[in-house]
Design an enzyme around this catalytic site. Structure first.
Site, PDB file in Angstrom:
ATOM      1  N   SER A 132       0.813  -1.213   0.000  1.00 39.66           N
ATOM      2  CA  SER A 132       0.000   0.000   0.000  1.00 39.66           C
ATOM      3  C   SER A 132       0.846   1.263   0.000  1.00 39.66           C
ATOM      4  CB  SER A 132      -0.933  -0.002   1.222  1.00 39.66           C
ATOM      5  OG  SER A 132      -0.188  -0.174   2.414  1.00 39.66           O
TER       6      SER A 132
ATOM      7  N   HIS B 190      -2.349  -2.895  -5.886  1.00 35.78           N
ATOM      8  CA  HIS B 190      -2.845  -2.562  -4.551  1.00 35.78           C
ATOM      9  C   HIS B 190      -4.357  -2.794  -4.512  1.00 35.78           C
ATOM     10  CE1 HIS B 190      -3.590   0.698  -1.267  1.00 35.78           C
ATOM     11  NE2 HIS B 190      -3.628  -0.530  -0.771  1.00 35.78           N
TER      12      HIS B 190
ATOM     13  N   ASN C  38      -3.464   6.228  -0.518  1.00 29.10           N
ATOM     14  CA  ASN C  38      -2.908   6.423   0.817  1.00 29.10           C
ATOM     15  C   ASN C  38      -2.172   7.743   0.978  1.00 29.10           C
ATOM     16  OD1 ASN C  38      -3.865   4.191   2.231  1.00 29.10           O
ATOM     17  ND2 ASN C  38      -2.322   2.853   1.346  1.00 29.10           N
TER      18      ASN C  38
END
Length: 299
Positions: A123, A144, A194
């Site tokens: 991630s 991901h 993220n």
């Protein structure tokens, strides 16, 4: 190098929630799946979880009984990396630690056939650096998935510095074959999702840490005020507080900006083993006795 239509055998490393979900998707898409984990208990749990998930789909009429049975039959549990030697695509979904992942990629590079694509479900960790541990950096890519993989509609694909157009095209087509929408990120810390999400989660921890509001009010504010389906603190629990902390440290190290510095409360929770829903206790309790760790403010 296999094209998307030629990806018939998929190795998945790690039988946790992410790995089992990825295995389920690949099996349902018609692939032979080799699910690898050194822990036999983890493999047993994964098979039970996959079976239950597919049964729920069958109960809703989204999957026929024959398709359910065929999907289960396509999954074979294995315990050594050598068992992946004939896989066309290998997806690792192990601990979010660069050194551990690199060690695995060194092994995979030696054992898998020369045409195999090696993918990481990381991630946040650099795909270029993971690829550099192999002799086939052009065939290494990031895939991901989001938790839980069978439900979440997105796959974030990350190209390393040497990932070829052919490998990217094959992985993108394969991701779409799994029924997913695809976004593509350059190989920067945290990628797209993220890079944006973790600072928000971190700020929610700072709000809790400094006594701005209770955890319930912070989460309710974001759910009802910004139409998020889940508040950032609850989401952190579902992701895993250790994973959130790891991603923030990658962002902080890779981008050199103190705005990514993890909140002390998040660090404290992880140090205390309060890792979120998977451990029964994080910001919220999920049936486990409360920890002695308390936030700075009185809640």
């Amino acid at each position: 190098m296999a094209t998307a239509s030629e990806i018939a055998a998929v190795g998945v490393i790690g039988a946790g929630q992410m790995g089992s979900g990825i295995a389920q998707l690949a099996a349902a898409a018609g692939c032979a799946v080799l699910l690898l984990d050194a822990d036999p208990t983890a493999l047993s749990r994964a098979v039970a979880s996959i079976s239950a998930s597919l049964l729920r789909l069958a109960a809703k009429g989204q999957l026929s009984q024959a398709a359910y049975e065929d999907s289960i039959k396509r999954i074979r549990c294995v315990s050594t990396v050598q068992d992946l030697r004939d896989a066309d695509l290998v997806i690792e979904a192990i601990v979010e630690n660069e050194d551990v992942k690199k060690k695995l990629f060194v092994e995979l590079d030696k054992i898998t056939k020369s045409s195999a694509i090696l993918a990481s479900n990381t991630s946040s960790i650099s795909i270029t650096r993971l690829a550099s541990s192999t002799k086939r950096p052009s065939q290494v890519i990031g895939m991901h998935f989001f938790n839980p993989p069978p439900i979440m509609k997105l796959i974030e694909i990350i190209r390393g510095a040497d990932t070829t157009d052919e490998v990217f095209a094959a992985v993108k087509s394969f991701s779409e074959r799994l029924g997913k929408s695809v976004i593509c990120s350059q190989d920067y810390p945290g990628f797209i999702v993220n890079r944006i999400l973790m600072p928000m989660i971190n700020e929610a921890f700072w709000a809790l840490y400094t006594g701005v509001a209770t955890k319930e009010h912070i989460d309710t504010g974001m759910k009802l005020g910004t139409n998020h389906p889940m508040g950032p603190l609850q989401l952190a629990d579902f992701i895993g507080l250790d994973v959130c902390l790891s991603v923030l440290r990658v962002l902080h190290s890779g981008l050199g900006d103190n705005k990514y510095s993890p909140c002390p409360l998040l660090v404290q929770y992880v140090d205390a083993g309060r890792l979120g829903k998977k451990r029964g206790l994080g910001v919220y309790s999920y049936g486990q006795k409360s920890s002695s760790v308390k936030p700075k403010s009185s809640l």
